[in-house]
Design a protein around this motif. Sequence first.
Motif, PDB file in Angstrom:
ATOM      1  N   ALA A  85      53.343  33.012  77.820  1.00 26.34           N
ATOM      2  CA  ALA A  85      53.887  33.415  76.253  1.00 26.34           C
ATOM      3  C   ALA A  85      54.321  34.937  76.346  1.00 26.34           C
ATOM      4  O   ALA A  85      55.379  35.026  75.635  1.00 26.34           O
ATOM      5  N   GLU A  86      53.875  35.846  76.933  1.00 23.43           N
ATOM      6  CA  GLU A  86      54.287  37.180  77.095  1.00 23.43           C
ATOM      7  C   GLU A  86      55.845  37.205  77.548  1.00 23.43           C
ATOM      8  O   GLU A  86      56.663  38.154  77.144  1.00 23.43           O
ATOM      9  N   THR A  87      56.139  36.155  78.611  1.00 23.41           N
ATOM     10  CA  THR A  87      57.436  36.197  78.885  1.00 23.41           C
ATOM     11  C   THR A  87      58.445  36.072  77.954  1.00 23.41           C
ATOM     12  O   THR A  87      59.758  36.168  78.150  1.00 23.41           O
ATOM     13  N   LEU A  88      58.028  35.519  76.622  1.00 22.35           N
ATOM     14  CA  LEU A  88      58.963  35.281  75.479  1.00 22.35           C
ATOM     15  C   LEU A  88      58.917  36.508  74.399  1.00 22.35           C
ATOM     16  O   LEU A  88      59.410  36.443  73.621  1.00 22.35           O
ATOM     17  N   GLY A  89      58.277  37.621  75.087  1.00 20.02           N
ATOM     18  CA  GLY A  89      58.392  38.831  74.260  1.00 20.02           C
ATOM     19  C   GLY A  89      57.293  39.103  73.147  1.00 20.02           C
ATOM     20  O   GLY A  89      57.485  40.003  72.351  1.00 20.02           O
ATOM     21  N   VAL A  90      56.337  38.129  73.303  1.00 22.41           N
ATOM     22  CA  VAL A  90      54.973  38.667  72.469  1.00 22.41           C
ATOM     23  C   VAL A  90      53.972  39.273  73.418  1.00 22.41           C
ATOM     24  O   VAL A  90      53.945  38.985  74.484  1.00 22.41           O
ATOM     25  N   SER A  91      53.269  40.091  72.705  1.00 16.47           N
ATOM     26  CA  SER A  91      52.198  40.947  73.625  1.00 16.47           C
ATOM     27  C   SER A  91      50.893  40.316  73.318  1.00 16.47           C
ATOM     28  O   SER A  91      50.418  39.276  72.496  1.00 16.47           O
ATOM     29  N   ARG A  92      50.049  40.349  74.410  1.00 15.05           N
ATOM     30  CA  ARG A  92      48.624  39.795  74.380  1.00 15.05           C
ATOM     31  C   ARG A  92      47.968  40.396  73.112  1.00 15.05           C
ATOM     32  O   ARG A  92      47.166  39.657  72.364  1.00 15.05           O
TER      33      ARG A  92
END
Length: 310
Positions: A85-92
């Motif tokens: 999911a982080e590869t889509l630009g959202v942070s943990r």
Amino acid sequence: DDAGRHAAFEARVAADEFIEPKDWMPEAYRKTLIRQISQHAHSEIVGMLPEGNWLTRAPSLRRKAILLAKIQDECGHGLYLYAAAETLGVSRDEMTEALHAGRAKYSTIFNYPTLTWADIGAIGWLVDGAAILNQVPLQRTSYGPYARAMVRICKEESFHQRQGYESMMQLANGTPAQQRMAQDALDRWWWPSLMMFGPPDDNSPNSAQSMRWRIKRDTNDKLRQKFIDVTVPQAQALGLTIPDPDLKWNPARESYDYGAIDWAEFYAVVRGEGPVAKDRIKARIDAWESQSWVREAAMAHEAKRQNKAA
Ligand code: 3HC
């Protein structure tokens, strides 16, 4: 121009190509993937709680070691999926905050309590069994990082399902009390497992777009039917009864007809009114807050390492 890029994107997806993080994608594609992948990851992490409840009470060292390995796997599945999911630009942190604030969900199935040891076998057999049917097609989901995470997860999921079924076999072939425990667990986990596949196709707001963008490869009802058709014979092999009086083999369809699912219960649990929903979120928030020192130490260590490297 925008119309051209949309057309090129649709053509790539229709040709079964993987979309990679640096490729152009419609904002709605990015958004629905962050929605689905982060909720999938939350499900893996929250899913550790029901099983953790029996870790210190496993009936043998062998069962304890197997359960420990499975719980550790689920944590790893969560990490692969958060990373995808982080590869889509959202942070943990954004995803974690959304879960804690109730803006993001996790699978309804994890809002039910694990009341006896037999529940651990029923979860492996039914919940991981359902997860396999849902996740195998996701190995061909159009977003590359998600598909690749699924390949690794599916390999481990098979072990989860087999160990659960083996545990149910031991109980079903055990004493009358153990047989009653196995039947009671099936009675409580059957219908919530069917709900894992989501609402009926004619009431699934995301399905049309997810099918067109090949995020979803099979519909909710198709996978649910497949789960029922493979699981009923397994219950029969255990000598257990599926708690659905309307369940009946339909030779014309070569599938089982089954009774009505309680969608009012499903939507109540989706809304966060599940039996132990409050405990689950409290456990996650408590863990996040009490373990913050681990994150701070790891970040400090990483910063020191990078300073040295610079
Ligand atoms: N629990 C909670 N929410 C659910 C749900 C469930 N069982 N089924 C559907 N929903 C939600 C959807 O998220 C959606 O809400 P949203 O738009 O706010 O996200 C709404 O209900 C309508 O459902 P749709 O069918 O329109 O939504 P989807 O197209 O996203 O389909 C899904 C739902 C089939 C769960 C799909 O999201 C999916 O395949 N997700 C990936 C797999 C997954 O998350 N599995 C959960 C269990 S993970 C697991 O079991 C791990 C194993 O190791 C134990």
